[in-house]
Design an enzyme around this catalytic site. Structure first.
Site, PDB file in Angstrom:
ATOM      1  CG  ASN A 117      -0.358   0.651   2.425  1.00 44.31           C
ATOM      2  OD1 ASN A 117      -0.400   1.875   2.561  1.00 44.31           O
ATOM      3  ND2 ASN A 117       0.234  -0.156   3.308  1.00 44.31           N
ATOM      4  CG  PHE A 121      -0.562   9.190   7.133  1.00 50.27           C
ATOM      5  CD1 PHE A 121      -0.821   7.995   7.787  1.00 50.27           C
ATOM      6  CD2 PHE A 121       0.647   9.836   7.390  1.00 50.27           C
ATOM      7  CE1 PHE A 121       0.110   7.444   8.666  1.00 50.27           C
ATOM      8  CE2 PHE A 121       1.585   9.292   8.267  1.00 50.27           C
ATOM      9  CZ  PHE A 121       1.305   8.086   8.903  1.00 50.27           C
ATOM     10  CB  SER A 186       3.645   5.488   7.365  1.00 48.28           C
ATOM     11  OG  SER A 186       2.685   4.843   8.136  1.00 48.28           O
ATOM     12  CG  ASN A 188       3.079   4.527   1.776  1.00 46.86           C
ATOM     13  OD1 ASN A 188       3.905   4.151   0.941  1.00 46.86           O
ATOM     14  ND2 ASN A 188       2.325   3.692   2.464  1.00 46.86           N
ATOM     15  CB  THR A 189       4.211  10.583   5.086  1.00 47.21           C
ATOM     16  OG1 THR A 189       2.826  10.275   5.139  1.00 47.21           O
ATOM     17  CG2 THR A 189       4.412  12.070   5.331  1.00 47.21           C
ATOM     18  CE  LYS A 229       2.628   0.066  12.928  1.00 50.44           C
ATOM     19  NZ  LYS A 229       1.225  -0.066  12.520  1.00 50.44           N
ATOM     20  CG  ASN A 258       4.220   1.048   9.602  1.00 50.47           C
ATOM     21  OD1 ASN A 258       3.556   0.637   8.652  1.00 50.47           O
ATOM     22  ND2 ASN A 258       3.942   2.170  10.236  1.00 50.47           N
TER      23      ASN A 258
HETATM   24  C1  LIG Z   1      -3.536  -0.529   3.630  1.00 53.35           C
HETATM   25  C2  LIG Z   1      -2.713  -0.361   4.863  1.00 53.35           C
HETATM   26  C3  LIG Z   1      -2.724   0.853   5.553  1.00 53.35           C
HETATM   27  C4  LIG Z   1      -1.957   1.026   6.703  1.00 53.35           C
HETATM   28  N1  LIG Z   1      -2.015   2.217   7.368  1.00 53.35           N
HETATM   29  C5  LIG Z   1      -1.275   2.380   8.497  1.00 53.35           C
HETATM   30  C6  LIG Z   1      -1.322   3.596   9.227  1.00 53.35           C
HETATM   31  O1  LIG Z   1      -2.053   4.527   8.888  1.00 53.35           O
HETATM   32  N2  LIG Z   1      -0.536   3.725  10.322  1.00 53.35           N
HETATM   33  C7  LIG Z   1       0.290   2.704  10.748  1.00 53.35           C
HETATM   34  O2  LIG Z   1       0.990   2.842  11.754  1.00 53.35           O
HETATM   35  N3  LIG Z   1       0.322   1.527  10.088  1.00 53.35           N
HETATM   36  C8  LIG Z   1      -0.432   1.354   8.987  1.00 53.35           C
HETATM   37  N4  LIG Z   1      -0.387   0.156   8.326  1.00 53.35           N
HETATM   38  C9  LIG Z   1       0.532  -0.901   8.814  1.00 53.35           C
HETATM   39  C10 LIG Z   1      -0.178  -1.924   9.702  1.00 53.35           C
HETATM   40  O3  LIG Z   1      -0.738  -1.333  10.848  1.00 53.35           O
HETATM   41  C11 LIG Z   1       0.808  -3.037  10.143  1.00 53.35           C
HETATM   42  O4  LIG Z   1       1.806  -2.459  10.942  1.00 53.35           O
HETATM   43  C12 LIG Z   1       1.474  -3.713   8.949  1.00 53.35           C
HETATM   44  O5  LIG Z   1       0.562  -3.888   7.894  1.00 53.35           O
HETATM   45  C13 LIG Z   1       2.033  -5.094   9.325  1.00 53.35           C
HETATM   46  O6  LIG Z   1       1.005  -5.917   9.832  1.00 53.35           O
HETATM   47  P1  LIG Z   1       0.222  -7.019   8.936  1.00 53.35           P
HETATM   48  O7  LIG Z   1       1.254  -7.868   8.268  1.00 53.35           O
HETATM   49  O8  LIG Z   1      -0.643  -7.764   9.914  1.00 53.35           O
HETATM   50  O9  LIG Z   1      -0.586  -6.258   7.947  1.00 53.35           O
HETATM   51  C14 LIG Z   1      -1.155  -0.047   7.178  1.00 53.35           C
HETATM   52  C15 LIG Z   1      -1.156  -1.258   6.497  1.00 53.35           C
HETATM   53  C16 LIG Z   1      -1.919  -1.447   5.359  1.00 53.35           C
HETATM   54  C17 LIG Z   1      -1.885  -2.771   4.657  1.00 53.35           C
END
Ligand SMILES: Cc1cc2nc3c(=O)[nH]c(=O)nc-3n(C[C@H](O)[C@H](O)[C@H](O)COP(=O)(O)O)c2cc1C
Length: 379
Positions: A117, A121, A186, A188-189, A229, A258
């Site tokens: 992704n 934000f 993150s 993406n910022t 995080k 993350n």
């Molecule tokens: C579409 C998407 C959006 C996410 N947005 C955020 C976010 O806004 N803030 C954040 O700290 N992590 C964000 N994450 C990261 C997740 O919270 C998590 O840390 C990461 O996906 C690893 O866990 P997973 O393998 O269970 O997905 C996002 C993940 C995905 C897939």
């Protein structure tokens, strides 16, 4: 499964157009929870056994929570509790309302059980979020499980002004959320991850601590836990530095991890296409790296600093590994996309089973067990 599967699980699994399917799944969950009959049916189908833990001064019905990003706008709070999540992290929320990056910005690789992704934000901004939470609480009361907020930085805010940006969001959400997570990881910022380092991080934590003290006095409540995080892409030296800085600055714990900017090797053409997309990768391929970081943080802190484990949890085995590495709470995002809404039940019931088969009587006793059973060679 029937209706529950059609409205919730299948859209989550069928992420052909990933973001639309995600929106449909959240809407389906919200709708099902607005009717007491379907809500009860959903809870009976998907609710897990109890596995109570006390963390950060609060009771959690179980240690498995919703990771940030899944419910960025806090739209389905009742849905997540109905599905049995032990806690819910909303956001990332930024001080300014943001549209995020252009679409498409979310991609799925079914073969690798991975997501990429680059949302950037997208969120309503913390002022709107506070209004929405106020309305929700007035109508339905506080959620039955701890509500966490993921704090992000607005894209237009320069890095030097980041502390005020995070602190503003924390202040606006303070009455509604129980735990705050400073997200400096993150991908993406632009340049956000630079905020993981030394003074930059210490200044953000200090600004949030000031809000914490002021708000807790004003509202007559205890100060709320503040976590940081981190990215799975930190080098060991960087990880050591982040842990030291965050601890010394007064953070109450850490969320690891993350998404990653690394890509796994693959010969599968479809996966190669997905992995060529820019953004953060989550799901199965990030599991081992995230668990290794949990191990390392546990070692660095002698198991004295709470670690929230997230990254690639898709069953009880993955969850148990992270508990063994040193995580005391767990979260998932991608697992829900690939396994559907039964993930919580399978993880929590599976953890209960693992506990019964182990020599431990409580989950607390189990946290960090792999360090005690097989100390790493470099210890
Ligand atoms: C579409 C998407 C959006 C996410 N947005 C955020 C976010 O806004 N803030 C954040 O700290 N992590 C964000 N994450 C990261 C997740 O919270 C998590 O840390 C990461 O996906 C690893 O866990 P997973 O393998 O269970 O997905 C996002 C993940 C995905 C897939």
């Amino acid at each position: 499964m029937g209706l529950g599967y059609r409205l919730v699980s299948r859209p989550m699994l069928g992420l052909q157009d990933s973001e639309k399917a995600h929106a449909r799944a959240i809407l389906g969950l919200k709708l099902m929870c607005s009717n007491p009959i379907t809500r009860t049916a959903l809870n009976l189908s998907y609710g897990p056994q109890s596995l109570k833990v006390t963390r950060f001064g609060a009771q959690y019905p179980n240690p498995f929570g919703l990771a940030a990003g899944m419910d960025k706008r806090a739209e389905a709070l009742r849905g997540w509790t109905t599905l049995g999540l032990g806690f819910i992290e909303i956001g990332g929320v930024t001080a300014e309302e943001q549209l995020g990056n252009p679409k498409p910005r979310m991609f799925r690789s079914g073969g690798s059980k991975a997501l990429i992704n680059r949302m950037g934000f997208n969120n309503p901004g913390s002022a709107n979020m506070a209004i929405q939470l106020k309305r929700h609480f007035a109508r339905y009361g506080r959620p039955k499980v701890p509500l966490w907020a993921n704090l992000g930085k607005s894209k237009i805010t320069p890095l030097t002004e980041a502390p005020a940006d995070y602190a503003t969001t924390m202040e606006r959400l303070y009455p509604y959320c129980d735990v705050f997570v400073i997200n400096v990881s993150s991908p993406n910022t632009p340049n956000l991850r630079e905020l993981q380092h030394d003074d930059a991080l210490a200044n953000i934590v200090a600004a949030c601590n000031t809000v914490n003290q002021q708000q807790s006095q004003q509202l007559g409540v205890d100060a709320k836990p503040l976590l940081v995080k981190i990215a799975p892409d930190l080098s060991d030296d960087q990880l050591v530095a982040v842990v030291k800085t965050a601890r010394e600055a007064g953070c109450d714990g850490i969320v690891a991890t993350n998404t990653t900017i690394e890509r796994p090797e693959t010969n599968n053409a479809r996966d190669q296409t997905v992995f060529a997309e820019a953004g953060g990768l989550s799901g199965a391929p990030v599991a081992a790296r995230s668990t290794a970081m949990i191990h390392r943080i546990y070692e660095l802190t002698n198991g004295e600093w709470p670690i929230v484990g997230v990254g690639g949890i898709s069953n009880a085995e993955d969850a148990w590994e992270k508990i063994g590495a040193g995580a005391c709470l767990l979260q998932a995002y991608s697992g829900f996309v690939f396994e559907g809404p039964s993930l919580t039940k399978s993880v929590v019931n599976g953890l209960n089973k693992k506990l019964k088969q182990s020599q431990f009587t409580t989950l607390d006793e189990a946290v960090g067990f792999s360090h005690r059973q097989s100390p790493r060679v470099d210890e």
